[in-house]
Design an enzyme around this catalytic site. Structure first.
Site, short mmCIF file in Angstrom:
data_model
loop_
_atom_site.label_atom_id
_atom_site.label_comp_id
_atom_site.label_asym_id
_atom_site.label_seq_id
_atom_site.Cartn_x
_atom_site.Cartn_y
_atom_site.Cartn_z
N LYS A 77 0.80 -1.23 0.00
CA LYS A 77 0.00 0.00 0.00
C LYS A 77 0.84 1.28 0.00
O LYS A 77 0.37 2.34 -0.42
CB LYS A 77 -0.93 0.02 1.22
CG LYS A 77 -2.06 -0.98 1.15
CD LYS A 77 -3.13 -0.54 0.18
CE LYS A 77 -4.40 -1.36 0.32
NZ LYS A 77 -5.46 -0.89 -0.56
N SER A 82 0.67 -9.95 -0.41
CA SER A 82 0.36 -8.52 -0.32
C SER A 82 0.65 -7.87 1.03
O SER A 82 0.81 -6.66 1.11
CB SER A 82 -1.09 -8.27 -0.70
OG SER A 82 -1.95 -9.02 0.15
#
Length: 336
Positions: free
Chosen positions: A52, A312
């Site tokens: 992110k 992720s």
């Protein structure tokens, strides 16, 4: 020629100013288990332990480059986006306010505070993310601040696409993977990665991995329009999104609903425990989605193929470990 690939390459170069590329590691254990050659793109090894930070950095870089001199930036997030946002606020020396639901685990609040230092203030509002997001949006409007969305923006997607740029450069022998496994929440990562490879005229098979309790991409592709789920299971907190982003869906709309694998939450827990015990890798639920979805392939289907699975995130709160263990045992039929 200002193509998407060129913009992503520029973004990737800029990101090198805050962290080196994350490794693409061949995983012998998973390769042996599946019969394929499995490579893990370790986004859990960024400074904030998720990808992110890429989108947040690119959003700020472009906003500031375009002469946006807002004094205050705002985001709403219960987790990884907040941490990336906070890190980037400190990097650029900009004040930021993070809106988080009251129910956010203390570990995530503390980490966000740590990354943002004196530049970031945290406000806890509402029991659910939607209430929190609404409060953030209303505050942004009234304070003349600048909202940094978690996934639904072209600059965020362009930042997340730097994952694909790195994969292309890191592939052994310059070959492309046969299959790329991507976790999906709001769709920013999947949109960026697929768009980058398409722009490069490379077309691996993409497999999108969503939690069974939050299939917003699958439902939207199946009905040919953006669908908002009536309810979601929040267990996979990093990917439990009720509605796929509008901008991400624009990039993903031509994929078939069959390209999405729905990952059962209890099976995902077994994968998290397995990766912790066997490989010593700490994954959050969303971070294990792409690895878990390997279980849906028959050996025959993927024998000898090269598969890249994007890991992720690794922001796992160990307070949750007893629950994860119990769900894993339930999946394995060892506990009713």
């Amino acid at each position: 020629m200002n193509s998407f690939s060129v913009r992503v390459a520029v973004a990737a170069e800029a990101i090198r100013g805050i962290f080196p590329e994350t490794p693409l590691q061949e995983n012998d254990y998973l390769s042996k288990k599946t019969g394929a050659r499995v490579l893990l793109k370790r986004e859990d090894l960024t400074p904030v332990r998720s990808y992110k930070i890429r989108g947040a950095f690119n959003f700020f870089r472009k906003a500031l480059g375009a002469g946006n001199n807002a004094e205050l930036f705002v985001c709403a997030s219960a987790g990884n986006h907040a941490q990336g946002f906070a890190f980037v606020c400190r990097h650029f020396g900009k004040r930021g306010i993070v809106f988080m639901p009251v129910t956010t685990p203390q570990q995530k609040i503390d980490k966000t505070r740590l990354f943002g230092g004196d530049f970031v203030e945290i406000r806890l509002v509402g029991d659910f993310f939607d209430d929190c997001y609404r409060a953030a949006f209303e505050f942004t409007e009234s304070a003349g601040a600048h909202m940094v969305p978690p996934f639904d923006h072209k600059d965020i997607i362009e930042g997340q696409a730097t994952v694909a740029y790195e994969i292309a450069a890191q592939m052994p022998g310059g070959r492309m993977p046969d299959i790329v496994m991507l976790p999906v929440g709001g769709g920013g990562l999947a949109a960026g990665v697929t768009h980058y490879f398409a722009d490069q005229h490379r077309d691996p098979r993409f497999v999108f991995c969503e939690p069974a309790g939050a299939p917003s991409l699958r439902e939207s592709l199946a009905s040919g329009k953006r669908v908002k789920l009536a309810k979601v299971d929040n267990f996979v907190d990093g990917a439990a999104v009720a509605e796929i982003g509008r901008e991400p869906l624009r990039h993903l709309k031509d994929f078939s609903a069959d390209a999405v694998r729905l990952v059962p939450e209890n099976r995902l827990c077994a994968t998290m425990i397995e990766m912790l015990n066997v490989e010593g890798v700490v994954l959050e639920p969303a971070g294990a989605l792409a690895i878990d979805a390997l279980k849906d392939f028959s050996r025959k289907e993927i024998r000898g193929k090269t598969i890249v699975a994007v890991v992720s995130g690794g922001n796992f709160d160990f307070e949750r470990l007893p629950d994860v263990k119990e769900r894993a045992l339930r999946f394995e039929g060892l506990k009713k």
